[in-house]
Scaffold this active site. Structure first.
Site, PDB file in Angstrom:
ATOM      1  N   GLY A  72       0.787  -1.218   0.000  1.00 24.93           N
ATOM      2  CA  GLY A  72       0.000   0.000   0.000  1.00 24.93           C
ATOM      3  C   GLY A  72       0.824   1.276   0.000  1.00 24.93           C
ATOM      4  N   SER A  73       1.898   1.305   0.759  1.00 28.58           N
ATOM      5  CA  SER A  73       2.698   2.533   0.843  1.00 28.58           C
ATOM      6  C   SER A  73       3.326   2.887  -0.502  1.00 28.58           C
ATOM      7  CB  SER A  73       3.788   2.400   1.915  1.00 28.58           C
ATOM      8  OG  SER A  73       3.209   2.350   3.201  1.00 28.58           O
ATOM      9  N   ASN A 153      -7.847   4.033   8.554  1.00 31.57           N
ATOM     10  CA  ASN A 153      -7.165   2.888   9.145  1.00 31.57           C
ATOM     11  C   ASN A 153      -7.218   2.870  10.666  1.00 31.57           C
ATOM     12  OD1 ASN A 153      -5.377   5.211   8.502  1.00 31.57           O
ATOM     13  ND2 ASN A 153      -3.919   4.091   9.758  1.00 31.57           N
ATOM     14  N   GLN A 181      -7.523  -0.400   3.774  1.00 25.46           N
ATOM     15  CA  GLN A 181      -8.368  -0.958   4.823  1.00 25.46           C
ATOM     16  C   GLN A 181      -9.733  -1.397   4.300  1.00 25.46           C
ATOM     17  OE1 GLN A 181      -7.529  -1.680   7.905  1.00 25.46           O
ATOM     18  NE2 GLN A 181      -5.511  -0.725   7.858  1.00 25.46           N
ATOM     19  N   HIS A 203      -1.902  -8.078   2.640  1.00 23.70           N
ATOM     20  CA  HIS A 203      -1.778  -8.616   4.000  1.00 23.70           C
ATOM     21  C   HIS A 203      -2.874  -8.140   4.957  1.00 23.70           C
ATOM     22  CE1 HIS A 203      -0.010  -5.221   6.425  1.00 23.70           C
ATOM     23  NE2 HIS A 203       0.241  -4.761   5.223  1.00 23.70           N
ATOM     24  N   THR A 239      11.624  -7.600 -10.641  1.00 20.72           N
ATOM     25  CA  THR A 239      11.094  -8.936 -10.904  1.00 20.72           C
ATOM     26  C   THR A 239       9.812  -9.156 -10.114  1.00 20.72           C
ATOM     27  OG1 THR A 239      13.317  -9.791 -11.270  1.00 20.72           O
ATOM     28  CG2 THR A 239      11.589 -11.403 -10.776  1.00 20.72           C
ATOM     29  N   CYS A 326       2.063   1.666  11.658  1.00 19.53           N
ATOM     30  CA  CYS A 326       3.220   2.376  11.094  1.00 19.53           C
ATOM     31  C   CYS A 326       3.745   3.452  12.033  1.00 19.53           C
ATOM     32  CB  CYS A 326       2.838   3.001   9.756  1.00 19.53           C
ATOM     33  SG  CYS A 326       2.228   1.803   8.553  1.00 19.53           S
TER      34      CYS A 326
END
Length: 395
Positions: A72-73, A153, A181, A203, A239, A326
């Site tokens: 996400g970041s 979040n 979220q 995740h 990759t 975070c």
């Protein structure tokens, strides 16, 4: 002692069904998708199959509008920086966001301000909702992008995304939403909701860490964030994380398929717990009671420190948080709670509990029993609580 994991907004346990889908691409089909031999070709097929399926689940018109990232970041950074740099040459250097975005958005906007971009930070009010009319009033001739998160979040409030998207479309302004979220908990259709860019990660929905995506509507001008190889149609070098991509697809598919039944169960548990915790003296629920994620409970308890509350809960087997994972190392009060108008002394005593389909009614009952005991214990040691009670008597 009972163990209750109640921090699913930070991360979730990898689903066994998702792991099963991923395993062949970790052990057997491990080739580089850019290779021309068979094992690479099979890996490439898996990536493209996932891209096509994810596009359908998000309501995208074309699979090629899905770009895989590390999470996400990265997706937030790419969406905001990529559009900002691409449109700056056209004289559009203004960005609109809100005061309670994830730091992946806020810090990116603040960094762009240092480079000469103009940013408007919208209020979110006591209920934690961005008003579409505020977005419309903030749009100017040089506005390049509006970036408003789909669901917060920390306090779980769900934003009027379709209405904001309609405003942006009306004024010809690009619209990005951080759906990290929200994905898997709300119905998303980027086409119908006029979303031009959308970020999400695996995740948070029982998928693997280290894999996310950025949806970019065809025709949206966006510069690269990561340069190198020609992966992702030359837009995002590196990759491909084949197993992660397969896991992201599997996790999103399961979440979409089970959404209605799962949300019904989790929201009932959420509401039961909210009702119990609001019985605690001088407690408050943060964020809108109705327009919130089904798995989110965010509370403040006056007279105590949030850090002490979390440590004491952990000693009783309850894993929770004070807000974003975070910023868990910060002693400052949550910027989200300050944005909805809470004073520092109340914002310091916050707790976020977030659940999943694995959460049971017994877990909720245990939390409802332990939290009041811990709050009482900490208040009995707190000079701040003593002052609060003293002022009550004086009044």
């Amino acid at each position: 002692m009972r163990e209750v994991y109640a921090d699913n907004s930070a991360t979730t346990r990898l689903s066994p069904a998702v792991l099963e889908k991923m395993t062949p691409y970790l052990t057997e089909i491990y080739g580089n998708p850019s290779s021309i031999y068979r094992i690479g070709g099979k890996a490439k097929e898996a990536v493209e199959a996932a891209r096509e399926n994810i596009a359908k689940n998000l309501g995208a018109e074309r699979p090629g509008e899905i770009y895989f990232t590390s999470g996400g970041s990265e997706s937030d950074n790419w969406a905001i920086r990529g559009v900002a740099y691409a449109l700056k040459k056209k004289g559009k250097n203004h960005i609109i966001t809100s005061k309670f975005e994830h730091h992946a958005v806020l810090y990116t906007c603040q960094a762009l301000e240092k480079e000469g971009f103009e940013v408007t930070y919208l209020d979110v009010y006591e209920n934690g909702i961005v008003k579409p009319e505020d977005v419309e009033n903030a749009i100017k001739d040089n506005t390049a992008l509006v970036t408003i998160m789909y669901a917060n979040n920390e306090i779980g409030t769900i934003q009027p995304i379709a209405e904001i998207g309609a405003v942006c479309k009306k004024h010809g302004v690009l619209f990005h939403t951080d759906a990290v979220q929200a994905a898997g908990y709300v119905k998303i259709n980027v086409t119908e909701q006029n979303i031009d860019l959308l970020s999400m990660t695996a995740h948070k929905i029982h998928g693997p860490k280290g894999c996310g995506l950025l949806y970019v509507r065809r025709g949206v001008p966006i510069q690269n964030l990561i340069y190198g190889g020609a992966q992702e149609k030359g837009k995002r070098a590196g990759t491909e994380n084949v197993a992660g991509i397969v896991g992201l697809d599997a996790a999103l598919q399961i979440a979409v398929d089970t959404m209605d039944e799962r949300n019904k169960k989790i929201s009932a548990l959420r509401d039961k717990l909210i009702g119990s915790l609001l019985k605690i003296e001088r407690s408050r629920l943060n964020g809108d009671r109705v327009h919130r994620l089904p798995n989110n409970v965010n509370m403040c308890f006056e007279g105590i420190e949030g850090e002490s509350l979390l440590l004491k809960l952990d000693m009783n087997g309850i894993q929770s948080s004070s807000g974003s994972a975070c910023t868990s190392g910060s002693l400052d009060p949550s910027h989200v709670l300050l944005a909805i108008g809470l004073p520092h002394e109340i914002a310091h005593g916050s707790m976020r509990l977030s659940f999943s389909e694995e959460t049971t009614e017994e877990d909720i009952d245990y939390i409802a029993k332990i939290v009041p005991e811990v709050v009482t214990y900490l208040r009995n040691m707190s000079p701040l609580w003593e002052d609060i009670k003293k002022k009550e008597k004086e009044n």
